[in-house]
Enzyme design. Structure first.
Site, PDB file in Angstrom:
ATOM      1  N   ASN A   7       3.811  -2.203 -22.884  1.00  0.00           N
ATOM      2  CA  ASN A   7       3.860  -2.804 -21.555  1.00  0.00           C
ATOM      3  C   ASN A   7       5.291  -3.309 -21.307  1.00  0.00           C
ATOM      4  O   ASN A   7       5.789  -4.157 -22.050  1.00  0.00           O
ATOM      5  CB  ASN A   7       2.845  -3.958 -21.506  1.00  0.00           C
ATOM      6  N   HIS A  10       7.932  -7.233 -18.842  1.00  0.00           N
ATOM      7  CA  HIS A  10       8.896  -8.330 -18.991  1.00  0.00           C
ATOM      8  C   HIS A  10      10.351  -7.877 -19.027  1.00  0.00           C
ATOM      9  O   HIS A  10      11.256  -8.698 -18.954  1.00  0.00           O
ATOM     10  CB  HIS A  10       8.508  -9.214 -20.175  1.00  0.00           C
ATOM     11  N   HIS A  43       1.958  -3.720 -15.051  1.00  0.00           N
ATOM     12  CA  HIS A  43       1.030  -4.480 -14.203  1.00  0.00           C
ATOM     13  C   HIS A  43       1.739  -4.730 -12.871  1.00  0.00           C
ATOM     14  O   HIS A  43       2.699  -5.493 -12.816  1.00  0.00           O
ATOM     15  CB  HIS A  43       0.684  -5.798 -14.903  1.00  0.00           C
ATOM     16  N   ARG A  45       1.630  -6.627  -9.958  1.00  0.00           N
ATOM     17  CA  ARG A  45       0.924  -7.821  -9.489  1.00  0.00           C
ATOM     18  C   ARG A  45       1.052  -7.940  -7.979  1.00  0.00           C
ATOM     19  O   ARG A  45       2.021  -7.472  -7.385  1.00  0.00           O
ATOM     20  CB  ARG A  45       1.508  -9.072 -10.161  1.00  0.00           C
ATOM     21  N   GLU A  70      -1.987  -1.377 -14.666  1.00  0.00           N
ATOM     22  CA  GLU A  70      -2.862  -2.554 -14.627  1.00  0.00           C
ATOM     23  C   GLU A  70      -2.797  -3.119 -13.233  1.00  0.00           C
ATOM     24  O   GLU A  70      -1.698  -3.270 -12.680  1.00  0.00           O
ATOM     25  CB  GLU A  70      -2.307  -3.628 -15.563  1.00  0.00           C
ATOM     26  N   THR A 101      -2.146 -12.777 -17.518  1.00  0.00           N
ATOM     27  CA  THR A 101      -3.572 -12.601 -17.265  1.00  0.00           C
ATOM     28  C   THR A 101      -4.380 -13.561 -18.135  1.00  0.00           C
ATOM     29  O   THR A 101      -4.198 -13.600 -19.350  1.00  0.00           O
ATOM     30  CB  THR A 101      -3.986 -11.146 -17.587  1.00  0.00           C
ATOM     31  N   HIS A 191      -3.565  -8.095 -25.433  1.00  0.00           N
ATOM     32  CA  HIS A 191      -3.197  -9.427 -24.958  1.00  0.00           C
ATOM     33  C   HIS A 191      -2.911 -10.351 -26.133  1.00  0.00           C
ATOM     34  O   HIS A 191      -3.791 -10.603 -26.950  1.00  0.00           O
ATOM     35  CB  HIS A 191      -4.246 -10.072 -24.045  1.00  0.00           C
ATOM     36  N   GLY A 213       2.812  -6.016 -24.879  1.00  0.00           N
ATOM     37  CA  GLY A 213       3.974  -6.212 -24.024  1.00  0.00           C
ATOM     38  C   GLY A 213       4.944  -7.245 -24.534  1.00  0.00           C
ATOM     39  O   GLY A 213       6.006  -6.936 -25.080  1.00  0.00           O
ATOM     40  N   HIS A 214       4.540  -8.506 -24.432  1.00  0.00           N
ATOM     41  CA  HIS A 214       5.494  -9.589 -24.630  1.00  0.00           C
ATOM     42  C   HIS A 214       6.189  -9.548 -25.982  1.00  0.00           C
ATOM     43  O   HIS A 214       7.408  -9.684 -26.072  1.00  0.00           O
ATOM     44  CB  HIS A 214       4.790 -10.948 -24.423  1.00  0.00           C
TER      45      HIS A 214
HETATM   46  N1  PXP Z   1      -3.555  -5.911 -21.616  1.00  0.00           N
HETATM   47  C1  PXP Z   1      -3.726  -6.508 -20.415  1.00  0.00           C
HETATM   48  C2  PXP Z   1      -4.930  -6.145 -19.621  1.00  0.00           C
HETATM   49  C3  PXP Z   1      -2.779  -7.428 -19.914  1.00  0.00           C
HETATM   50  O1  PXP Z   1      -2.977  -8.004 -18.719  1.00  0.00           O
HETATM   51  C4  PXP Z   1      -1.624  -7.698 -20.680  1.00  0.00           C
HETATM   52  C5  PXP Z   1      -0.579  -8.623 -20.143  1.00  0.00           C
HETATM   53  O2  PXP Z   1       0.053  -8.030 -19.063  1.00  0.00           O
HETATM   54  C6  PXP Z   1      -1.483  -7.040 -21.919  1.00  0.00           C
HETATM   55  C7  PXP Z   1      -2.470  -6.176 -22.376  1.00  0.00           C
HETATM   56  C8  PXP Z   1      -0.298  -7.269 -22.793  1.00  0.00           C
HETATM   57  O3  PXP Z   1      -0.298  -8.584 -23.230  1.00  0.00           O
HETATM   58  P1  PXP Z   1       0.934  -9.166 -24.039  1.00  0.00           P
HETATM   59  O4  PXP Z   1       2.103  -9.172 -23.069  1.00  0.00           O
HETATM   60  O5  PXP Z   1       0.489 -10.528 -24.425  1.00  0.00           O
HETATM   61  O6  PXP Z   1       1.167  -8.236 -25.188  1.00  0.00           O
END
Ligand code: PXP
Length: 238
Positions: A7, A10, A43, A45, A70, A101, A191, A213-214
């Site tokens: 993802n 960021h 995502h 938004r 997303e 999220t 997540h 992602g993060h």
């Molecule tokens: N999956 C979903 C559905 C999310 O909303 C997010 C955050 O955008 C992620 C995965 C990735 O989460 P993280 O950035 O904490 O890895």
């Protein structure tokens, strides 16, 4: 092998902090793919705080793996997806004041709308995934409304601070994965996953893809995207 969806939201967060053109999430997605990522997630938004329409449109044209969009369950986003036709859509809840999220979709509450929207997305050839809590009722409803996949929310597991609490959450996730598979749903998860907490999730059977992602973008800011993705892929290989 367990697949990795990176993802790149960021990367766009850094760009938007200055309102300039760099760093570009499209370039980051290419580097992630070259390092071996199996897919790219963004995502879009409603408040466009990081990813912009232009990013998704360019990613649709440029990435070679799979584009997972997303988005919230709104008419605007459904029209956007039907025009763009990403490989997959993951429907997520969205609140304007949240940092990220928070929790899965309440699929039971939304089931009538979900059923209609999922049918439209699937008719357009889009694979549909619902971001949901590891909860048996939610999983049954994901199946009933016609979703192809559930993406299990791993955030609660990631927030636990003691071994006992972590184990409890892992058991919840494990049960959810096996229930979803029995119903014929594909299972992704994501997540809060990072280089330190991913091992027990990797060890579970039945999950197809992790969306991260993060932690990858955070590491990429220090060591580069290529290395950050390769190090995560090495952990996914166990
Ligand atoms: N999956 C979903 C559905 C999310 O909303 C997010 C955050 O955008 C992620 C995965 C990735 O989460 P993280 O950035 O904490 O890895």
């Amino acid at each position: 092998m367990l697949k990795l969806g990176v993802n790149v939201d960021h990367i766009a967060t850094i760009r938007q902090a200055r309102g300039v053109a760099e760093p570009d999430p499209v370039a980051a997605a290419m580097l992630a793919e070259l390092a071996g990522a199996h897919g790219i997630t963004v995502h879009l938004r409603e408040d466009r705080r990081h990813i912009q329409d232009r990013d998704v449109e360019l990613l649709r044209l440029t990435i070679k793996t799979r584009l997972n969009l997303e988005m919230a369950l709104t008419d605007e986003m459904i029209s956007f997806a039907l025009k763009l036709v990403p490989d997959a859509v993951t429907l997520v809840p969205e609140g304007r004041h949240e940092l990220t999220t928070e929790g899965g979709l309440d699929v039971n509450l939304l089931r009538t709308t979900l059923k209609q929207k999922i049918t439209r997305l699937k008719q357009a050839g889009i694979v549909v995934s619902l971001f949901g809590e590891p909860d048996l009722e939610q999983i049954k409803t994901c199946h009933r409304v016609g979703a192809d996949y559930i993406e299990i929310h791993t955030g609660t597991y990631c927030e636990m601070r003691t071994e006992t609490d972590r184990l409890k959450q892992l058991q919840r996730i494990e049960l959810a994965v096996s229930a979803a598979r029995k119903l014929g749903l594909g299972v992704n998860a994501g997540h809060g996953l990072n280089y330190q907490n991913i091992a027990p999730i990797v060890a579970m059977k039945g999950i197809e893809e992790l969306n991260i992602g993060h932690s990858i973008v955070a590491r990429a800011s220090l060591v580069g995207m290529d290395r950050a993705v390769r190090e995560m892929l090495a952990l996914l290989k166990g």
